[in-house]
Design a protein around this motif. Structure first.
Motif, PDB file in Angstrom:
ATOM      1  N   THR A  28      -2.223  -7.987   6.904  1.00  0.00           N
ATOM      2  CA  THR A  28      -1.980  -6.715   6.241  1.00  0.00           C
ATOM      3  C   THR A  28      -2.904  -6.615   5.044  1.00  0.00           C
ATOM      4  O   THR A  28      -2.830  -7.454   4.149  1.00  0.00           O
ATOM      5  CB  THR A  28      -0.514  -6.610   5.775  1.00  0.00           C
ATOM      6  N   HIS A  29      -3.780  -5.629   5.018  1.00  0.00           N
ATOM      7  CA  HIS A  29      -4.742  -5.442   3.937  1.00  0.00           C
ATOM      8  C   HIS A  29      -5.546  -6.727   3.710  1.00  0.00           C
ATOM      9  O   HIS A  29      -5.851  -7.084   2.580  1.00  0.00           O
ATOM     10  CB  HIS A  29      -4.024  -5.034   2.648  1.00  0.00           C
ATOM     11  N   GLY A  30      -5.854  -7.464   4.759  1.00  0.00           N
ATOM     12  CA  GLY A  30      -6.672  -8.654   4.629  1.00  0.00           C
ATOM     13  C   GLY A  30      -5.906  -9.887   4.220  1.00  0.00           C
ATOM     14  O   GLY A  30      -6.484 -10.956   4.077  1.00  0.00           O
ATOM     15  N   ALA A  31      -4.590  -9.812   3.979  1.00  0.00           N
ATOM     16  CA  ALA A  31      -3.808 -10.970   3.569  1.00  0.00           C
ATOM     17  C   ALA A  31      -2.874 -11.362   4.694  1.00  0.00           C
ATOM     18  O   ALA A  31      -2.365 -10.517   5.407  1.00  0.00           O
ATOM     19  CB  ALA A  31      -2.998 -10.646   2.312  1.00  0.00           C
ATOM     20  N   ARG A  32      -2.665 -12.650   4.855  1.00  0.00           N
ATOM     21  CA  ARG A  32      -1.726 -13.099   5.866  1.00  0.00           C
ATOM     22  C   ARG A  32      -0.307 -12.860   5.369  1.00  0.00           C
ATOM     23  O   ARG A  32       0.036 -13.205   4.245  1.00  0.00           O
ATOM     24  CB  ARG A  32      -1.932 -14.581   6.154  1.00  0.00           C
TER      25      ARG A  32
ATOM     26  N   ALA B 264       2.761  -1.339  -1.025  1.00  0.00           N
ATOM     27  CA  ALA B 264       2.319  -1.450  -2.414  1.00  0.00           C
ATOM     28  C   ALA B 264       2.248  -2.899  -2.873  1.00  0.00           C
ATOM     29  O   ALA B 264       1.339  -3.294  -3.613  1.00  0.00           O
ATOM     30  CB  ALA B 264       3.266  -0.656  -3.317  1.00  0.00           C
ATOM     31  N   ILE B 265       3.204  -3.726  -2.445  1.00  0.00           N
ATOM     32  CA  ILE B 265       3.307  -5.096  -2.932  1.00  0.00           C
ATOM     33  C   ILE B 265       2.224  -5.994  -2.346  1.00  0.00           C
ATOM     34  O   ILE B 265       1.618  -6.811  -3.060  1.00  0.00           O
ATOM     35  CB  ILE B 265       4.707  -5.667  -2.608  1.00  0.00           C
ATOM     36  N   VAL B 266       1.948  -5.879  -1.033  1.00  0.00           N
ATOM     37  CA  VAL B 266       1.048  -6.822  -0.369  1.00  0.00           C
ATOM     38  C   VAL B 266      -0.350  -6.838  -0.986  1.00  0.00           C
ATOM     39  O   VAL B 266      -0.857  -7.913  -1.346  1.00  0.00           O
ATOM     40  CB  VAL B 266       0.998  -6.557   1.151  1.00  0.00           C
ATOM     41  N   PRO B 267      -1.046  -5.716  -1.146  1.00  0.00           N
ATOM     42  CA  PRO B 267      -2.396  -5.798  -1.728  1.00  0.00           C
ATOM     43  C   PRO B 267      -2.388  -6.273  -3.182  1.00  0.00           C
ATOM     44  O   PRO B 267      -3.297  -6.988  -3.610  1.00  0.00           O
ATOM     45  CB  PRO B 267      -2.930  -4.367  -1.603  1.00  0.00           C
ATOM     46  N   ARG B 268      -1.346  -5.888  -3.930  1.00  0.00           N
ATOM     47  CA  ARG B 268      -1.263  -6.341  -5.333  1.00  0.00           C
ATOM     48  C   ARG B 268      -1.096  -7.856  -5.397  1.00  0.00           C
ATOM     49  O   ARG B 268      -1.742  -8.528  -6.210  1.00  0.00           O
ATOM     50  CB  ARG B 268      -0.108  -5.623  -6.032  1.00  0.00           C
ATOM     51  N   ASN B 269      -0.233  -8.400  -4.559  1.00  0.00           N
ATOM     52  CA  ASN B 269       0.003  -9.835  -4.597  1.00  0.00           C
ATOM     53  C   ASN B 269      -1.135 -10.632  -3.963  1.00  0.00           C
ATOM     54  O   ASN B 269      -1.344 -11.795  -4.294  1.00  0.00           O
ATOM     55  CB  ASN B 269       1.336 -10.171  -3.947  1.00  0.00           C
TER      56      ASN B 269
END
Length: 207
Positions: free
Chosen positions: A16-20, A157-162
């Motif tokens: 998701t957005h480049g993060a696992r 909102a949380i995934v890319p920020r974290n």
């Protein structure tokens, strides 16, 4: 921060957005929390040292602009980091409280960010080798208006920020491991030795 999911827990990974993003069927990270993880090129103990230093919190947490005070017993349960968010002079003062601390590599937080509300945050540091580890960061809103937002929108909102938070955390820890980070025993945001003011330019009572 011992492993959040036991060896027997079933997991599935998606991007998701480049993060696992890791979804666990059971264990402390179940319940629909937004979870991201990152491999860090240093020993797990170095990442734990960064988490233990509350003065470094604003260096890796997205949205925290400055640290006003760190309770002396941080990160023991009940201790707080008193931080501010926003761009000066439009800053809001709030705090993040430790809910659970395991020096082997687990930190659970209650992050206050009113008027949006409060969030539960779980950080696990999982050793991979003497020179690498994997850090898992899970978060979800638990109080206030943020908790009323539909879960898919909260995750968006949380995934890319974290993901960015873990990137910053990795840079600090890897720099410290190379020896070009904060010298051992010295907190990046702590006042210089002999300083009479813990926060230059701030008067008393601003916490």
């Amino acid at each position: 921060m011992s492993a959040a999911a036991g060896d027997g827990d079933a997991t599935t990974d998606s991007t998701t957005h480049g993060a696992r993003e890791t979804h666990t069927r059971s264990g402390p990270l179940s319940g629909g929390m937004a979870v991201v993880e990152r491999r860090v090129g240093c020993a797990a103990e170095v990442v734990v040292e960064v988490l233990e230093d509350g003065w470094l919190y604003a260096g890796w947490v997205v949205g925290a602009s400055r640290i006003r005070e760190v309770d002396a017993h941080w990160p023991e349960p009940g201790a707080a980091i008193h931080h501010s968010a926003g761009v000066w002079p439009f800053v809001l003062n709030d705090k993040t409280v430790s809910r659970r601390w395991d020096p082997r590599g687990r930190l659970e937080l209650q992050a206050h960010g009113w008027p949006l509300g409060e969030a539960r945050v779980v950080i696990d540091v999982r050793p991979e080798s003497p020179t690498s580890c994997r850090v898992v960061l899970a978060e979800d809103a638990v109080k206030g208006p943020g908790a009323l937002v539909p879960r898919p929108l909260r995750k968006a909102a949380i995934v890319p920020r974290n993901k960015e938070a873990l990137h910053r955390l990795a840079l600090i820890a890897e720099g410290r491991a190379r020896g070009d980070g904060v010298p051992p025993g010295r907190s990046a945001g702590a006042p210089p030795a002999g300083s009479s003011d813990a926060s230059a330019g701030e008067g008393a009572g601003t916490r």
